[in-house]
Scaffold this motif. Structure first.
Motif, mmCIF file in Angstrom:
data_model
loop_
_atom_site.group_PDB
_atom_site.id
_atom_site.type_symbol
_atom_site.label_atom_id
_atom_site.label_comp_id
_atom_site.label_asym_id
_atom_site.label_seq_id
_atom_site.Cartn_x
_atom_site.Cartn_y
_atom_site.Cartn_z
ATOM 1 N N LYS A 85 0.855 6.982 -6.590
ATOM 2 C CA LYS A 85 -0.220 7.962 -6.785
ATOM 3 C C LYS A 85 0.274 9.380 -6.517
ATOM 4 O O LYS A 85 -0.198 10.328 -7.144
ATOM 5 C CB LYS A 85 -1.425 7.626 -5.925
ATOM 6 N N VAL A 104 0.839 -1.207 0.000
ATOM 7 C CA VAL A 104 0.000 0.000 0.000
ATOM 8 C C VAL A 104 0.871 1.252 0.000
ATOM 9 O O VAL A 104 0.558 2.236 -0.676
ATOM 10 C CB VAL A 104 -0.989 -0.013 1.191
ATOM 11 N N VAL A 164 1.950 1.859 -3.546
ATOM 12 C CA VAL A 164 0.841 2.416 -4.337
ATOM 13 C C VAL A 164 0.621 3.881 -3.977
ATOM 14 O O VAL A 164 0.379 4.724 -4.854
ATOM 15 C CB VAL A 164 -0.447 1.591 -4.119
ATOM 16 N N THR A 165 0.726 4.194 -2.700
ATOM 17 C CA THR A 165 0.524 5.574 -2.246
ATOM 18 C C THR A 165 1.519 6.522 -2.898
ATOM 19 O O THR A 165 1.135 7.583 -3.400
ATOM 20 C CB THR A 165 0.643 5.649 -0.709
ATOM 21 N N ASN A 178 -7.255 5.210 2.103
ATOM 22 C CA ASN A 178 -8.197 4.742 1.076
ATOM 23 C C ASN A 178 -7.696 3.482 0.396
ATOM 24 O O ASN A 178 -8.472 2.563 0.129
ATOM 25 C CB ASN A 178 -8.441 5.844 0.046
ATOM 26 N N GLU A 179 -6.405 3.409 0.102
ATOM 27 C CA GLU A 179 -5.842 2.216 -0.524
ATOM 28 C C GLU A 179 -5.894 1.018 0.418
ATOM 29 O O GLU A 179 -6.087 -0.110 -0.016
ATOM 30 C CB GLU A 179 -4.412 2.472 -0.982
#
Length: 86
Positions: A59, A52, A55-56, A82-83
């Protein structure tokens, strides 16, 4: 008299804005450890927290410029949360 249409193809739209890589790197150095601890607390799993976190920050590169009227740190936490719940 009617103008002649331009036969050239339309121009490509400008590339989307992105945060500067140096800024994202500095955000990572400043906040990755605390975000990881937050995510481990949420998820209870270090590997998932690291996924995560990755991914954060991906983004952050792609969409960090959309953070409006809030600190980038708060934006990172919101994205991470949110992820994590997806």
């Amino acid at each position: 008299m009617k103008p002649i249409d331009d036969p050239s193809p339309p121009a490509d739209p400008p590339p989307p804005e992105r945060l500067a890589p140096a800024l994202v790197a500095s955000l990572f150095v400043a906040h990755a450890d605390e975000l990881r601890r937050f995510l481990v607390g949420m998820l209870g799993n270090v590997e998932q927290a690291n996924d995560v976190l990755q991914v954060t920050f991906t983004k952050a590169i792609e969409k960090g410029h959309t953070a409006q009227n809030e600190s980038l740190r708060a934006w990172l936490y919101r994205v991470a949360c949110n992820e994590a719940i997806v």
